[in-house]
Design an enzyme around this catalytic site. Sequence first.
Site, PDB file in Angstrom:
ATOM      1  N   PHE A   1      14.840 -20.472 -16.367  1.00  0.00           N
ATOM      2  CA  PHE A   1      14.525 -21.894 -15.718  1.00  0.00           C
ATOM      3  C   PHE A   1      13.127 -21.848 -15.078  1.00  0.00           C
ATOM      4  CE2 PHE A   1      19.384 -21.952 -15.701  1.00  0.00           C
ATOM      5  CZ  PHE A   1      19.613 -22.933 -16.037  1.00  0.00           C
ATOM      6  N   ASP A   2      12.505 -23.084 -15.289  1.00  0.00           N
ATOM      7  CA  ASP A   2      11.377 -23.212 -14.504  1.00  0.00           C
ATOM      8  C   ASP A   2      11.873 -23.498 -13.037  1.00  0.00           C
ATOM      9  OD1 ASP A   2       8.579 -24.031 -13.637  1.00  0.00           O
ATOM     10  OD2 ASP A   2       9.264 -26.039 -13.991  1.00  0.00           O
ATOM     11  N   LEU A   3      11.184 -23.757 -12.191  1.00  0.00           N
ATOM     12  CA  LEU A   3      11.745 -24.140 -10.815  1.00  0.00           C
ATOM     13  C   LEU A   3      11.371 -25.466 -10.320  1.00  0.00           C
ATOM     14  CD1 LEU A   3      13.072 -23.093  -8.013  1.00  0.00           C
ATOM     15  CD2 LEU A   3      10.885 -22.108  -7.261  1.00  0.00           C
TER      16      LEU A   3
END
Length: 495
Positions: free
Chosen positions: A8-10
């Site tokens: 996941f990107d944040l």
Amino acid sequence: MNYQYVLFDLDGTLTDPKEGITKCVQHALKSFGIEEKNLDNLEPFIGPPLRDSFRDFYGIDGEDTERAVKVFRERFETIGITENKIYPGVSRMLRELKDRGVMLAIASSKPQEFVHTVLKNFEIEDCFTVIVGSEKDGTRDTKIEVLTEALGQLKKKAGRRFKAEKALMVGDRKFDVESAQQLGIASAAVSYGYAPEGELEQCNPTYMADGVEELTEIITGEKSYIRYRSKNAFSKTFEILLPLLIFWAVELLVYNVLYLVVGRYVPSFAEDERQLSVWLNAATAVATWPVLAGLYKRSYDGDISEVITRRHRKLLKRDSVLVIAYAVALGLGLNMVVAHFRIASMSAGYEQVAGTQYSVPLAVGLVIYGVLTPFTEELIFRGVIYNRIRKYFPVPVTIFLSGLIFGCYHGNVVQMIYALIMGMVISMIYEHYGRLLMAPVLFHCSANVVVYILSKGSVFAKGNAPILYAVALLAVAAGISCWYITCFQRKMKRR
């Protein structure tokens, strides 16, 4: 397909960092004498590396870039990092995925120590097996470098079990998608983040998700309503219909109390039963709004982000004329068919209802049946009933069932069939535009206003409704229906 390794990107994917990031960018720009008062203009800074953004958007390069990043981080480390929100449903999604045995990782362009701070603040750090961010000194600054490191660590943790086809990168910008493509893994782009319009479509991600539920479906390969399969039919039916029973109970109570009060204190007004009924129905509808608002709040989760809300508004603004034309064509077409074949005369119940509705002056009728009644019905039947059915069934089934309940609510056969068709169509455009107080209310009010005016003027009386006009109007409505269905099918293919 289900994925076992998800990166996941944040920012913009799991959390909404807009306030913190844009205010820190605003602060950094101010140190260069650049005044940017509109934080919306600074949304492109969310996601990409800071150095690139300062250079690309404001021409700040060389040593000035490092100074801009330093000033940004001075505020971010103390204030900006707390100006952050986790998107609704994200925490639950991560817990569910972890419980299923999915290995989760973070691959963010944000400095790694900040990533840990954010995850700790939202109590989701323990969900991730691997957490990788950039370094403050500028190393591992690009998304491809971050993702390469995160994927490498994930492979080591998984060992021989790791398979690239079971890995998925989830992000909200083209950098996430393009990096995943370079590393040969699938990508899911979330549309609720801060990508400029059209950016995600152009980079051709494997999947597109408009919300957390859709993202969960992509990762698990399982439709969201499947999770409720253990719930018995009685429980589902009770949860769906309970709001309608409450609505009826409130209506009945308010109507009868008002009837007794008017009968006692304004006997002259009570002598005209039909007009009295109209006014009491209007007052009753308004009286139910606080109850319906509470039920709506319990039934509808709301837009996941401000970005989605803006997109829905923009979409409806663009299509508002189409929605009105759709409502007018379908409403008039169906009423002309009823008038031409004198179907209304076959239902005493319908003629009684019609006689009551058209007993008041035109202006009064337009306010009551063109505004108050549609708003109330949309609040209960789309805002509450539709959203509750959607939790348990696929969208096509939900559209039919909500239309069926809406039709049955109207009592007589003529109105039941008319409301069934209109109810399904309104549910379809609700699904397309996503906002109750936009398309559904606009459609319902438009149809009711036009039909009321023409019915009041006896346009539909005595069978004076040429069938060719009806066919032409219904053909227009059918064409618009096909367009909406095509849009829905195209959307489903992206998942």
